[in-house]
Design an enzyme around this catalytic site. Sequence first.
Site, PDB file in Angstrom:
ATOM      1  CG  ASN A 191     -12.211  -0.523   3.699  1.00 47.84           C
ATOM      2  OD1 ASN A 191     -12.643  -0.883   4.794  1.00 47.84           O
ATOM      3  ND2 ASN A 191     -11.008   0.014   3.559  1.00 47.84           N
ATOM      4  CD  GLU A 215      -9.251   6.079   0.367  1.00 43.75           C
ATOM      5  OE1 GLU A 215      -8.200   5.966  -0.290  1.00 43.75           O
ATOM      6  OE2 GLU A 215      -9.274   6.447   1.552  1.00 43.75           O
ATOM      7  CB  VAL A 216      -9.136   1.786  -5.137  1.00 43.94           C
ATOM      8  CG1 VAL A 216      -8.770   1.310  -6.536  1.00 43.94           C
ATOM      9  CG2 VAL A 216      -8.146   2.852  -4.661  1.00 43.94           C
ATOM     10  CG  HIS A 258      -6.721  -2.916   2.950  1.00 40.08           C
ATOM     11  ND1 HIS A 258      -6.018  -1.742   2.832  1.00 40.08           N
ATOM     12  CD2 HIS A 258      -7.911  -2.702   2.337  1.00 40.08           C
ATOM     13  CE1 HIS A 258      -6.746  -0.854   2.179  1.00 40.08           C
ATOM     14  NE2 HIS A 258      -7.910  -1.401   1.873  1.00 40.08           N
ATOM     15  CG  HIS A 288      -8.602  -3.141  -2.579  1.00 40.19           C
ATOM     16  ND1 HIS A 288      -9.515  -2.414  -3.299  1.00 40.19           N
ATOM     17  CD2 HIS A 288      -8.431  -2.458  -1.413  1.00 40.19           C
ATOM     18  CE1 HIS A 288      -9.870  -1.347  -2.622  1.00 40.19           C
ATOM     19  NE2 HIS A 288      -9.234  -1.350  -1.459  1.00 40.19           N
ATOM     20  CG  ASP A 331      -2.064   0.979   1.104  1.00 41.02           C
ATOM     21  OD1 ASP A 331      -3.220   0.525   1.015  1.00 41.02           O
ATOM     22  OD2 ASP A 331      -1.811   2.199   1.089  1.00 41.02           O
ATOM     23  CB  ILE A 332       0.743   4.309  -2.070  1.00 41.97           C
ATOM     24  CG1 ILE A 332       1.806   5.243  -2.607  1.00 41.97           C
ATOM     25  CG2 ILE A 332      -0.539   5.051  -1.714  1.00 41.97           C
ATOM     26  CD1 ILE A 332       1.455   5.882  -3.947  1.00 41.97           C
TER      27      ILE A 332
HETATM   28  P1  5GP Z   1      -9.765   1.329   0.142  1.00 43.64           P
HETATM   29  O1  5GP Z   1     -10.085   2.540   0.939  1.00 43.64           O
HETATM   30  O2  5GP Z   1     -10.352   1.429  -1.249  1.00 43.64           O
HETATM   31  O3  5GP Z   1     -10.099   0.052   0.853  1.00 43.64           O
HETATM   32  O4  5GP Z   1      -8.203   1.279   0.030  1.00 43.64           O
HETATM   33  C1  5GP Z   1      -7.480   1.787  -1.044  1.00 43.64           C
HETATM   34  C2  5GP Z   1      -6.022   1.715  -0.670  1.00 43.64           C
HETATM   35  O5  5GP Z   1      -5.261   1.927  -1.824  1.00 43.64           O
HETATM   36  C3  5GP Z   1      -5.586   2.789   0.349  1.00 43.64           C
HETATM   37  O6  5GP Z   1      -5.062   2.153   1.499  1.00 43.64           O
HETATM   38  C4  5GP Z   1      -4.549   3.606  -0.404  1.00 43.64           C
HETATM   39  O7  5GP Z   1      -3.467   3.994   0.403  1.00 43.64           O
HETATM   40  C5  5GP Z   1      -4.113   2.651  -1.491  1.00 43.64           C
HETATM   41  N1  5GP Z   1      -3.687   3.307  -2.721  1.00 43.64           N
HETATM   42  C6  5GP Z   1      -4.310   4.313  -3.370  1.00 43.64           C
HETATM   43  N2  5GP Z   1      -3.641   4.643  -4.480  1.00 43.64           N
HETATM   44  C7  5GP Z   1      -2.567   3.818  -4.538  1.00 43.64           C
HETATM   45  C8  5GP Z   1      -1.507   3.681  -5.470  1.00 43.64           C
HETATM   46  O8  5GP Z   1      -1.398   4.374  -6.480  1.00 43.64           O
HETATM   47  N3  5GP Z   1      -0.579   2.726  -5.196  1.00 43.64           N
HETATM   48  C9  5GP Z   1      -0.656   1.919  -4.097  1.00 43.64           C
HETATM   49  N4  5GP Z   1       0.299   1.022  -3.924  1.00 43.64           N
HETATM   50  N5  5GP Z   1      -1.659   2.026  -3.199  1.00 43.64           N
HETATM   51  C10 5GP Z   1      -2.601   2.962  -3.424  1.00 43.64           C
END
Ligand code: 5GP
Length: 125
Positions: A95, A103-104, A110, A108, A37-38
Site C-alpha cells: 500500500n 497506514e505506516v 504484506h 513494507h 502482522d499484528i
Molecule cells: P499498511 O496499511 O500501512 O499497508 O499496513 C500496515 C500494517 O501494519 C497493518 O496491516 C497493521 O495491522 C500492521 N501493524 C500496525 N502496527 C503494528 C505493530 O505494532 N506491530 C505489527 N506487527 N504490525 C502492525
Amino acid sequence: MAVTYTYDDENIFAKILKGEIPCNEVYRDEYALAFHDIAPQAPTHILVIPTGKYVSIDDFGTNASAEEVTGFYKAVAKVAEQEGLTENGFRTIANTGDHGGQEVPHYHVHLLGGAKVGPMVMKAA
Ligand code: 5GP
C-alpha cells in the site's frame, strides 16, 4: 513531478527496527526484517520491511541502492519459502500513500497466504 520523501524516525516500524517495541520476528538480515502482522488478514500474514529508511515503494525504488533492492527482494523470497507460502501461492501487497491506504510510513510488503485470499481489490460502495 518529483516527490520529496520525508522519513518519520518515530513511525511504528522504525521503532520495531530499533528494538524499541517488540514484534513476532520470522526473519532478519542486513537488508530486511520480517514479522507477523499484528492484525492478520489471512492465516499467514507477514510484513517484510527494508532495514533502510524508505517511506514507500516509490521512495525505495527511486533512492535505495541496487544492493539494497536486491537484498530486500531476496529476503522477501526467502521469507515466502520459509513460511511455506510458495507451494500454494500467496499475495503481495504494498500500500502506498493516501489513495493506497498506507497506514505506516515505512515501506513494507504484506505477504498473505495459507488459504485463498479472495478478490484483489474490494470495489468501493
Ligand atoms: P499498511 O496499511 O500501512 O499497508 O499496513 C500496515 C500494517 O501494519 C497493518 O496491516 C497493521 O495491522 C500492521 N501493524 C500496525 N502496527 C503494528 C505493530 O505494532 N506491530 C505489527 N506487527 N504490525 C502492525
